[in-house]
Design a protein around this motif. Sequence first.
Motif, PDB file in Angstrom:
ATOM      1  N   ALA A 184      66.994  38.159  45.906  1.00  0.00           N
ATOM      2  CA  ALA A 184      65.774  39.001  45.862  1.00  0.00           C
ATOM      3  C   ALA A 184      65.806  40.231  46.749  1.00  0.00           C
ATOM      4  N   PRO A 185      65.050  41.200  46.572  1.00  0.00           N
ATOM      5  CA  PRO A 185      65.214  42.527  47.573  1.00  0.00           C
ATOM      6  C   PRO A 185      64.904  42.069  49.196  1.00  0.00           C
ATOM      7  N   VAL A 186      65.440  42.907  49.860  1.00  0.00           N
ATOM      8  CA  VAL A 186      65.296  42.650  51.443  1.00  0.00           C
ATOM      9  C   VAL A 186      64.630  44.154  51.617  1.00  0.00           C
ATOM     10  N   ARG A 187      63.648  44.344  52.795  1.00  0.00           N
ATOM     11  CA  ARG A 187      63.003  45.406  53.151  1.00  0.00           C
ATOM     12  C   ARG A 187      63.296  45.445  54.524  1.00  0.00           C
ATOM     13  N   ILE A 188      63.394  46.778  55.023  1.00  0.00           N
ATOM     14  CA  ILE A 188      63.833  47.089  56.518  1.00  0.00           C
ATOM     15  C   ILE A 188      62.687  47.866  57.170  1.00  0.00           C
ATOM     16  N   LEU A 189      62.146  47.173  58.176  1.00  0.00           N
ATOM     17  CA  LEU A 189      60.937  48.030  58.841  1.00  0.00           C
ATOM     18  C   LEU A 189      61.434  48.465  60.169  1.00  0.00           C
ATOM     19  N   LYS A 190      61.233  49.689  60.424  1.00  0.00           N
ATOM     20  CA  LYS A 190      61.629  50.517  61.622  1.00  0.00           C
ATOM     21  C   LYS A 190      60.528  51.337  62.160  1.00  0.00           C
ATOM     22  N   THR A 214      71.464  46.845  65.041  1.00  0.00           N
ATOM     23  CA  THR A 214      71.228  45.365  65.356  1.00  0.00           C
ATOM     24  C   THR A 214      72.711  45.012  65.433  1.00  0.00           C
ATOM     25  N   THR A 215      73.113  43.771  65.119  1.00  0.00           N
ATOM     26  CA  THR A 215      74.520  43.371  65.042  1.00  0.00           C
ATOM     27  C   THR A 215      74.802  42.544  63.779  1.00  0.00           C
ATOM     28  N   PRO A 216      76.149  42.734  63.538  1.00  0.00           N
ATOM     29  CA  PRO A 216      76.509  41.771  62.339  1.00  0.00           C
ATOM     30  C   PRO A 216      76.125  40.327  62.383  1.00  0.00           C
ATOM     31  N   GLN A 217      76.235  39.536  63.545  1.00  0.00           N
ATOM     32  CA  GLN A 217      75.999  38.383  63.678  1.00  0.00           C
ATOM     33  C   GLN A 217      74.319  38.208  63.465  1.00  0.00           C
ATOM     34  N   GLN A 218      73.643  39.131  63.974  1.00  0.00           N
ATOM     35  CA  GLN A 218      72.062  39.100  63.775  1.00  0.00           C
ATOM     36  C   GLN A 218      71.781  39.042  62.229  1.00  0.00           C
ATOM     37  N   LEU A 219      72.384  39.949  61.729  1.00  0.00           N
ATOM     38  CA  LEU A 219      72.068  40.262  60.165  1.00  0.00           C
ATOM     39  C   LEU A 219      72.708  39.078  59.408  1.00  0.00           C
ATOM     40  N   LEU A 235      62.964  45.398  62.510  1.00  0.00           N
ATOM     41  CA  LEU A 235      63.779  45.807  63.799  1.00  0.00           C
ATOM     42  C   LEU A 235      63.092  46.163  64.757  1.00  0.00           C
ATOM     43  N   ASP A 236      61.678  46.306  64.887  1.00  0.00           N
ATOM     44  CA  ASP A 236      60.794  46.568  65.934  1.00  0.00           C
ATOM     45  C   ASP A 236      60.754  45.369  66.755  1.00  0.00           C
ATOM     46  N   VAL A 237      60.842  44.174  66.225  1.00  0.00           N
ATOM     47  CA  VAL A 237      60.459  43.011  66.859  1.00  0.00           C
ATOM     48  C   VAL A 237      61.668  42.153  67.364  1.00  0.00           C
ATOM     49  N   PRO A 238      61.629  41.953  68.687  1.00  0.00           N
ATOM     50  CA  PRO A 238      62.720  41.326  69.308  1.00  0.00           C
ATOM     51  C   PRO A 238      62.997  39.917  68.965  1.00  0.00           C
ATOM     52  N   THR A 239      64.042  39.676  68.518  1.00  0.00           N
ATOM     53  CA  THR A 239      64.284  38.203  68.120  1.00  0.00           C
ATOM     54  C   THR A 239      65.566  37.566  68.499  1.00  0.00           C
TER      55      THR A 239
END
Length: 363
Positions: free
Chosen positions: A217-223, A246-251, A268-272
Amino acid sequence: MNICLEYVSANPNSPITIQHARAAVVGDILARVFAEAGHSVTREFYVNDAPGTTLTAFARSVAAEADPFAAKIARSARGATLSDILAAVRARQSASLAELGVTFDSFISEAELLRSGEVDKLLTDLTAAGHTTWRGGALWLKSAALGDEQDRPLVRTLGGASYLASDLTYHRQKLARGFDQLIDLWSDDHGAYAARTRAGLRALGCAADALRIGLIAPVRILKDGQERRVGRYGAPPALEEILPQTTPQQLRWWFAEADPSTPQVINLDVPTQTPAQLLAALGPRERPLEKQEREDGGEAALRTACAAVAPALEQARETLSPRPVADAATALARALAASAAASPITAEEARAALKKLRTILGI
């Protein structure tokens, strides 16, 4: 079992988008899951490089450096021929995927399939078996009689094989190469294409159940509070644009923890909490354990988490989803963090299981 796992297969006229990246991570994790079970897995990328107006237009855009991607390709292509340009695109796509830890064993060219004569042989075989009909100046596969909603064209009215003809040739070739099972990961807007592909395999006398299809399914990126889209048509952003944020691991973790058949939103605005924090920092305490500590409930909880690993891997193979693996890794890491009372033997078993899951997840 000998498995051919085909995924990503991005068009040879575009960068790897974040949508392609989701398919790449899902495919890579599934390849590791099947390999862990003892299957032989070939990771394959099908290149839709058949000559046509789309590639001709792309070559012109490269020559004119019409957009940033075309300009990058123009600088990296070794020459002005279409084959040079496509080679440069593949190199750039491969470099982006390598940053995610994704590599392929083989690349299959649609153009080479057409040149080999195998597509013509497929059309001859289907016609000889009575599975085609000429109508309106086109050659049609009688797919409606084979489980599809309607018949599908194999040769267009203006001549030239359709995409279905070359795609069926590709799948027949995979079976001829000795693969027992074919697993394709497709964008979910190709879901309706599954029935006609299986119908074509039935017409060829192939075991249609040898093909498994997973939909991404599609993925949306928010920034900065807005969805990231590029170009006048609002295409998904390129992976090489998102990775610096971000980082490859995080993705990989984001894509692993979600069901691939469900649309996904990444903010991408929310710290995880990064995978390293979640799965490594939650490791067990290493100090020696007292006898009374080993006698409470931590042991049972950790054993339960360990016992859930094998079923999670089996579920991932059945559903073509990495989410059960991510869920098992999270549960095991949390059980380890709370397991000061577990015996050293159980704790060591749990650490080994978590290490295996992290290797499969690529984090």
